[in-house]
Design a protein around this motif. Structure first.
Motif, PDB file in Angstrom:
ATOM      1  N   PHE A 199      -9.459  12.423   0.076  1.00  0.00           N
ATOM      2  CA  PHE A 199     -10.488  11.558  -0.484  1.00  0.00           C
ATOM      3  C   PHE A 199     -10.934  10.542   0.560  1.00  0.00           C
ATOM      4  N   GLU A 200     -12.185  10.149   0.472  1.00  0.00           N
ATOM      5  CA  GLU A 200     -12.678   9.068   1.326  1.00  0.00           C
ATOM      6  C   GLU A 200     -12.530   7.715   0.651  1.00  0.00           C
ATOM      7  N   GLU A 201     -12.447   7.727  -0.683  1.00  0.00           N
ATOM      8  CA  GLU A 201     -12.334   6.468  -1.416  1.00  0.00           C
ATOM      9  C   GLU A 201     -11.626   6.702  -2.743  1.00  0.00           C
ATOM     10  N   GLN A 202     -11.114   5.619  -3.318  1.00  0.00           N
ATOM     11  CA  GLN A 202     -10.409   5.686  -4.593  1.00  0.00           C
ATOM     12  C   GLN A 202     -10.597   4.356  -5.312  1.00  0.00           C
ATOM     13  N   ARG A 203     -10.932   4.431  -6.586  1.00  0.00           N
ATOM     14  CA  ARG A 203     -11.026   3.210  -7.383  1.00  0.00           C
ATOM     15  C   ARG A 203      -9.729   3.004  -8.166  1.00  0.00           C
ATOM     16  N   VAL A 204      -9.364   1.739  -8.351  1.00  0.00           N
ATOM     17  CA  VAL A 204      -8.152   1.379  -9.084  1.00  0.00           C
ATOM     18  C   VAL A 204      -8.513   0.275 -10.072  1.00  0.00           C
ATOM     19  N   PHE A 205      -8.148   0.472 -11.328  1.00  0.00           N
ATOM     20  CA  PHE A 205      -8.450  -0.463 -12.409  1.00  0.00           C
ATOM     21  C   PHE A 205      -7.189  -1.295 -12.670  1.00  0.00           C
ATOM     22  N   LEU A 206      -7.267  -2.588 -12.423  1.00  0.00           N
ATOM     23  CA  LEU A 206      -6.144  -3.492 -12.680  1.00  0.00           C
ATOM     24  C   LEU A 206      -6.424  -4.278 -13.954  1.00  0.00           C
ATOM     25  N   ALA A 227      -1.099  -7.234  -6.625  1.00  0.00           N
ATOM     26  CA  ALA A 227      -1.517  -5.832  -6.597  1.00  0.00           C
ATOM     27  C   ALA A 227      -2.679  -5.629  -5.633  1.00  0.00           C
ATOM     28  N   LEU A 228      -3.631  -6.550  -5.638  1.00  0.00           N
ATOM     29  CA  LEU A 228      -4.777  -6.452  -4.731  1.00  0.00           C
ATOM     30  C   LEU A 228      -4.329  -6.525  -3.274  1.00  0.00           C
ATOM     31  N   GLN A 229      -3.398  -7.409  -3.004  1.00  0.00           N
ATOM     32  CA  GLN A 229      -2.885  -7.545  -1.635  1.00  0.00           C
ATOM     33  C   GLN A 229      -2.199  -6.258  -1.182  1.00  0.00           C
ATOM     34  N   ASP A 230      -1.387  -5.691  -2.066  1.00  0.00           N
ATOM     35  CA  ASP A 230      -0.681  -4.455  -1.724  1.00  0.00           C
ATOM     36  C   ASP A 230      -1.654  -3.291  -1.530  1.00  0.00           C
ATOM     37  N   LEU A 231      -2.677  -3.220  -2.377  1.00  0.00           N
ATOM     38  CA  LEU A 231      -3.649  -2.131  -2.271  1.00  0.00           C
ATOM     39  C   LEU A 231      -4.493  -2.262  -1.004  1.00  0.00           C
ATOM     40  N   GLU A 232      -4.774  -3.485  -0.600  1.00  0.00           N
ATOM     41  CA  GLU A 232      -5.505  -3.685   0.653  1.00  0.00           C
ATOM     42  C   GLU A 232      -4.684  -3.165   1.833  1.00  0.00           C
ATOM     43  N   GLY A 233      -3.386  -3.456   1.802  1.00  0.00           N
ATOM     44  CA  GLY A 233      -2.516  -2.950   2.857  1.00  0.00           C
ATOM     45  C   GLY A 233      -2.440  -1.435   2.863  1.00  0.00           C
ATOM     46  N   LEU A 234      -2.411  -0.835   1.666  1.00  0.00           N
ATOM     47  CA  LEU A 234      -2.378   0.624   1.565  1.00  0.00           C
ATOM     48  C   LEU A 234      -3.650   1.237   2.139  1.00  0.00           C
ATOM     49  N   ALA A 235      -4.795   0.644   1.814  1.00  0.00           N
ATOM     50  CA  ALA A 235      -6.068   1.168   2.307  1.00  0.00           C
ATOM     51  C   ALA A 235      -6.105   1.186   3.830  1.00  0.00           C
ATOM     52  N   GLU A 236      -5.596   0.137   4.442  1.00  0.00           N
ATOM     53  CA  GLU A 236      -5.568   0.080   5.904  1.00  0.00           C
ATOM     54  C   GLU A 236      -4.605   1.119   6.477  1.00  0.00           C
ATOM     55  N   LYS A 237      -3.495   1.333   5.793  1.00  0.00           N
ATOM     56  CA  LYS A 237      -2.469   2.244   6.297  1.00  0.00           C
ATOM     57  C   LYS A 237      -2.906   3.703   6.235  1.00  0.00           C
ATOM     58  N   ILE A 238      -3.603   4.096   5.164  1.00  0.00           N
ATOM     59  CA  ILE A 238      -3.952   5.511   4.988  1.00  0.00           C
ATOM     60  C   ILE A 238      -5.423   5.792   5.300  1.00  0.00           C
ATOM     61  N   SER A 239      -6.175   4.746   5.680  1.00  0.00           N
ATOM     62  CA  SER A 239      -7.591   4.891   6.068  1.00  0.00           C
ATOM     63  C   SER A 239      -8.443   5.489   4.952  1.00  0.00           C
ATOM     64  N   ILE A 240      -8.190   5.045   3.737  1.00  0.00           N
ATOM     65  CA  ILE A 240      -9.006   5.414   2.579  1.00  0.00           C
ATOM     66  C   ILE A 240      -9.474   4.123   1.920  1.00  0.00           C
ATOM     67  N   GLU A 241     -10.768   4.039   1.642  1.00  0.00           N
ATOM     68  CA  GLU A 241     -11.293   2.847   0.984  1.00  0.00           C
ATOM     69  C   GLU A 241     -10.787   2.787  -0.458  1.00  0.00           C
ATOM     70  N   ILE A 242     -10.216   1.658  -0.841  1.00  0.00           N
ATOM     71  CA  ILE A 242      -9.740   1.456  -2.208  1.00  0.00           C
ATOM     72  C   ILE A 242     -10.551   0.327  -2.826  1.00  0.00           C
ATOM     73  N   TYR A 243     -11.204   0.643  -3.938  1.00  0.00           N
ATOM     74  CA  TYR A 243     -12.079  -0.318  -4.594  1.00  0.00           C
ATOM     75  C   TYR A 243     -11.482  -0.721  -5.941  1.00  0.00           C
ATOM     76  N   PRO A 244     -11.090  -1.978  -6.097  1.00  0.00           N
ATOM     77  CA  PRO A 244     -10.520  -2.421  -7.374  1.00  0.00           C
ATOM     78  C   PRO A 244     -11.602  -2.680  -8.418  1.00  0.00           C
ATOM     79  N   ILE A 245     -11.236  -2.446  -9.663  1.00  0.00           N
ATOM     80  CA  ILE A 245     -12.104  -2.779 -10.791  1.00  0.00           C
ATOM     81  C   ILE A 245     -11.450  -3.936 -11.535  1.00  0.00           C
TER      82      ILE A 245
END
Length: 245
Positions: A199-206, A227-245
């Motif tokens: 995937f190039e991107e993934q949305r996450v609903f918190l 959770a937002l802080q952890d997801l930001e770190g994950l996005a940088e690590k796996i090079s996939i854009e993560i967009y929170p809702i």
């Protein structure tokens, strides 16, 4: 994103009675798109009766609007489905909902005369692990769509030759993470789900309201921030854009 049935001081003009359902929800979705100018409507299939022909009805009743605002490209309809791991009584509603996605695709294809998926994402509430997400993702890809290549016994016809292609070929599954322990493990849940996908991107609903009721407002805010802080770190690590809702 607009969610269905916001609190109103009195019955909204599109409601025929105090409980909004059925045909009123179709008009509500159009109102959200056309008058409130929202880009996305969450279509809630969880815990209530729902109209499975929402795509067909929107396109046929509000043809002029959806000619100018393409459903699936300019305006988006995102299904909130039951989680069978938790909601056993509504488990098969998930199956009915997923089976209806290709039907909506066919309706949009005829309406626009091009390949457009009006629905391509679903929200899974009470997500507790990546396995919950994978079950929905693979059920749709491998069974709803995958069955099109099955050949009938004593026949040379595949299901797709008889009924037509099943599209879209896959859907995105958005985790709705609500419990404290799961929100603190959001990075692991999402990371494990994305591990075998391109995937190039993934949305996450918190979740915000349920944690506030269960743990208090301050705790809810802190859980979301962590959770937002952890997801930001994950996005940088796996090079996939993560967009929170």
């Amino acid at each position: 994103m607009s969610t269905q049935h916001p609190d109103n001081v009195s019955n909204p003009f599109f409601a025929s009675e105090s409980v909004i359902s059925g045909e009123d929800e179709i008009q509500e979705a159009y109102y959200v798109f056309s008058h409130l100018e929202c880009d996305e409507q969450m279509w809630d299939c969880e815990g209530k009766e729902v109209d499975d022909f929402v795509v067909q009805k929107l396109l046929s009743r509000y043809e002029r609007f959806f000619r100018e605002n393409i459903l699936g490209r300019d305006k988006f309809l995102t299904l909130r489905v039951p989680n069978p791991t938790v909601e056993r009584t509504d488990a098969k509603v998930l199956i009915e909902t997923l089976e209806g996605i290709p039907r909506g695709y066919d309706a949009a294809q005829m309406f626009y005369n091009e390949d457009i998926a009006p629905v391509f994402e679903v929200i899974l509430p009470m997500t507790s692990s990546h396995k919950c997400l994978n079950r929905v993702y693979h059920y749709y890809r491998d069974l709803v769509v995958g069955k099109q290549d099955i050949i009938f016994p004593n026949d040379d016809k595949r299901i797709r030759d008889w009924i037509g292609d099943f599209r879209p070929e896959q859907i995105n599954v958005i985790p709705l993470i609500e419990e404290k322990e799961r929100m603190l493990a959001a990075e692991q849940i999402v990371g494990d789900y994305l591990a075998d996908k391109q995937f190039e991107e993934q949305r996450v609903f918190l979740a915000r309201s349920d944690p506030a009721m269960n743990y208090g407002m301050v705790s809810s805010v802190l859980l979301n921030k962590l959770a937002l802080q952890d997801l930001e770190g994950l996005a940088e690590k796996i090079s996939i854009e993560i967009y929170p809702i």
